[in-house]
Design an enzyme around this catalytic site. Sequence first.
Site, PDB file in Angstrom:
ATOM      1  N   ALA A 194       2.311   4.032   9.870  1.00  0.00           N
ATOM      2  CA  ALA A 194       1.920   5.301   9.939  1.00  0.00           C
ATOM      3  C   ALA A 194       1.331   5.582  11.396  1.00  0.00           C
ATOM      4  O   ALA A 194       1.318   5.097  12.085  1.00  0.00           O
ATOM      5  CB  ALA A 194       0.358   5.580   9.045  1.00  0.00           C
ATOM      6  N   GLY A 215       3.351   0.208   7.353  1.00  0.00           N
ATOM      7  CA  GLY A 215       4.639   1.354   6.745  1.00  0.00           C
ATOM      8  C   GLY A 215       6.139   1.605   7.561  1.00  0.00           C
ATOM      9  O   GLY A 215       6.510   1.256   6.567  1.00  0.00           O
ATOM     10  N   GLU A 239       7.077  -1.817   5.406  1.00  0.00           N
ATOM     11  CA  GLU A 239       6.656  -1.256   4.254  1.00  0.00           C
ATOM     12  C   GLU A 239       8.321  -0.636   3.160  1.00  0.00           C
ATOM     13  O   GLU A 239       8.834  -1.403   2.440  1.00  0.00           O
ATOM     14  CB  GLU A 239       5.933  -0.740   3.902  1.00  0.00           C
ATOM     15  CG  GLU A 239       4.494  -1.570   3.576  1.00  0.00           C
ATOM     16  CD  GLU A 239       3.349  -0.275   3.087  1.00  0.00           C
ATOM     17  OE1 GLU A 239       2.979  -0.956   2.028  1.00  0.00           O
ATOM     18  OE2 GLU A 239       3.056   0.628   4.070  1.00  0.00           O
ATOM     19  N   GLU A 259      -2.487  -3.799   8.332  1.00  0.00           N
ATOM     20  CA  GLU A 259      -3.424  -2.529   7.784  1.00  0.00           C
ATOM     21  C   GLU A 259      -4.464  -2.922   7.328  1.00  0.00           C
ATOM     22  O   GLU A 259      -5.815  -1.993   8.268  1.00  0.00           O
ATOM     23  CB  GLU A 259      -2.745  -1.493   6.943  1.00  0.00           C
ATOM     24  CG  GLU A 259      -1.895  -1.465   6.771  1.00  0.00           C
ATOM     25  CD  GLU A 259      -0.866  -1.285   6.252  1.00  0.00           C
ATOM     26  OE1 GLU A 259       0.879  -1.605   6.714  1.00  0.00           O
ATOM     27  OE2 GLU A 259      -0.373  -3.387   6.361  1.00  0.00           O
TER      28      GLU A 259
END
Length: 266
Positions: free
Chosen positions: A72, A117, A120, A140
């Site tokens: 992110a 992310g 992910e 995270e």
Amino acid sequence: MSEERFGEFVLVRRHGDGHVAELALDRPKAMNAVSTEMARSIGAACTALGEDRDVRVVVLTSTHERAFCVGADLKERNSFSDAELVRQRPVARGAYTGVLELPVPTVAAVHGFALGGGFELALACDVIVADRTAVVGLPEVSVGVIPGGGGTQLLPRRVGAARAAELIFSARRVDAVEARELGLVDVLVDEGADREEALALGARIGANSPVGLRAAKRALRLGQGLDLRAGLEVEDAAWRTVAFSGDRAEGVAAFNEKRKPQWPGE
């Protein structure tokens, strides 16, 4: 090869006959950090690719030399009010679920950093090809959040609950060799060869029946987490969608006639 851009940061290339689509993350100045705009573009690209019946496989790549995706955009996130973060959440989720819910096989080509992310997005794919520069992880909790792009659900499905817990709770980064040993990535290649190998795998996949590929993926995904009896029912339902298809008839005929099939895709 044709190219189509979705917003400023996502590029889709269609290779050869168009059956292999490459979804390239293209925000090099930020090492592909996923901003709101980029997330929206990833989601839009996935919607378009999922609806394109010519596409048989999607390969997720990066145009940055040293990173797949660093997760992110925390600089953007730092500027958000709580209300803005709430409004942004569905857009962010749309990027990850967009990749996860593609109805065709997906292959990620990972090099350099694939963190948070970014990892992910790779985990949302069916197969992960990584080169020896790859560094993956879900860090995270080290910045006060949790993996929110599917990581807490996808990682244990790959490596088991205890291993996933250790990786998520420790927030540690894993190099390419250990990642392959743990099953965090599936194919390990020499430095710089991840995109080439992923596209080659995509080409091998894309030579197969489009009806069969979509049905096989549906059975694999829907059957996860079910007991064997229920999973076999999912498989049978998927089999019925292909058993009476034009692709099945063509595949059997081509096999018996010792020729390459010309898939009708229906």
